[in-house]
Design an enzyme around this catalytic site. Structure first.
Site, PDB file in Angstrom:
ATOM      1  N   CYS A   1       0.817  -1.299   0.008  1.00 42.73           N
ATOM      2  CA  CYS A   1       0.074  -0.011   0.001  1.00 42.73           C
ATOM      3  C   CYS A   1       0.724   1.196   0.041  1.00 42.73           C
ATOM      4  O   CYS A   1       1.713   1.328   0.880  1.00 42.73           O
ATOM      5  CB  CYS A   1      -0.747   0.002   1.116  1.00 42.73           C
TER       6      CYS A   1
ATOM      7  N   CYS B   1      -0.377   4.291   0.322  1.00 46.03           N
ATOM      8  CA  CYS B   1      -0.913   5.505   0.853  1.00 46.03           C
ATOM      9  C   CYS B   1      -0.223   6.113   1.965  1.00 46.03           C
ATOM     10  O   CYS B   1       0.751   5.444   2.618  1.00 46.03           O
ATOM     11  CB  CYS B   1      -2.298   5.271   1.515  1.00 46.03           C
TER      12      CYS B   1
ATOM     13  N   CYS C   1      -0.615   4.320   6.057  1.00 49.78           N
ATOM     14  CA  CYS C   1      -0.232   2.889   6.587  1.00 49.78           C
ATOM     15  C   CYS C   1       1.075   3.215   7.140  1.00 49.78           C
ATOM     16  O   CYS C   1       1.794   3.940   6.367  1.00 49.78           O
ATOM     17  CB  CYS C   1      -0.257   1.980   5.632  1.00 49.78           C
TER      18      CYS C   1
END
Length: 185
Positions: free
Chosen positions: A48, A50, A53
Site C-alpha cells: 500500500c 497511501c 499506513c
C-alpha cells in the site's frame, strides 16, 4: 534515484502456505513488546502506497492485509497501544513507544467493517499469505516521491510479481461500490 519498495519486496517474495493457521505479531520494542495473536491466515495482503499506513523506515510501501475482527486478540502489553488518528476511518492502533502499527479497525458503517488491518511483517511466523497486488501507487507523489518516477515504480512492482493499481484491486473496489449502492437504497 535509489529507493526501496519494501524490504520484503525488493528482491521478490515467498509464497505463503495455504494451510497456515495464524500466528503472533509483535511491535518493534526490544522489551515488553505488544503482542497481537491472529487465529487465521490473512486475506487481501498487498503493498500500500497511501500516506496513512505504517511503513518501515525508507520504504515506499507498507505491506498490509486483513483478518476477520474475531480472529484478532491483543495478548500482551495492550496498554502500550494508542489510536494514531481518532478521526480516520481506520482506527490504527500503534505502540506508543516504537510507533509500529499493530492493527487497524473500522468501527463505523463501512464495506470493510469487521475486518482488521494488520502488518504480518511484524511476525516471526512463516506462512502468511504473500502480497497479492500493490495499491494507491499515485499516493507516493503526495508524499514527495517524484511523479515522473511512478511508472518506474510500477515496473519494479511488476518485476517482483505485483500488479499495481491507483486505488485497490478490482474485487476490493467492487466491494466498496456494492456497499455504497446498497446503502443508497
Amino acid at each position: 534515484m535509489s529507493y526501496s519498495l519494501h524490504p520484503n519486496l525488493d528482491n521478490g517474495f515467498s509464497k505463503g502456505d495455504p494451510n497456515f493457521v495464524g500466528g503472533k505479531l509483535h511491535c518493534l520494542c526490544s522489551s515488553n513488546p505488544v503482542e497481537v495473536t491472529l487465529d487465521s491466515n490473512v486475506l487481501h495482503n498487498h503493498a500500500c502506497g497511501c500516506s496513512l499506513c505504517w511503513k518501515p523506515k525508507g520504504a515506499l510501501f507498507s505491506i498490509v492485509a486483513v483478518v476477520p475482527k474475531e480472529k484478532l486478540s491483543v495478548t500482551a502489553n495492550g496498554s502500550k497501544l494508542q489510536i494514531v488518528n481518532p478521526a480516520a476511518t481506520i482506527q490504527r492502533y500503534a505502540c506508543k513507544d516504537c510507533g509500529a502499527h499493530l492493527y487497524g479497525r473500522i468501527e463505523k458503517d463501512h464495506a470493510f467493517k469487521g475486518l482488521d488491518f494488520v502488518h504480518v511483517e511484524l511476525s516471526d511466523d512463516k506462512g502468511w499469505q504473500e502480497p497479492q497486488f500493490a495499491g494507491f501507487v499515485p499516493s507516493l507523489a503526495e508524499q514527495g516521491f517524484p511523479e515522473s518516477k511512478l511508472d518506474e515504480v510500477r515496473n519494479k512492482l511488476k518485476s517482483v510479481g505485483l500488479e499495481s493499481y491507483d486505488a485497490l484491486s478490482p474485487p476490493l473496489m467492487q466491494a466498496l461500490a456494492d456497499f455504497a449502492a446498497q446503502n443508497k437504497l
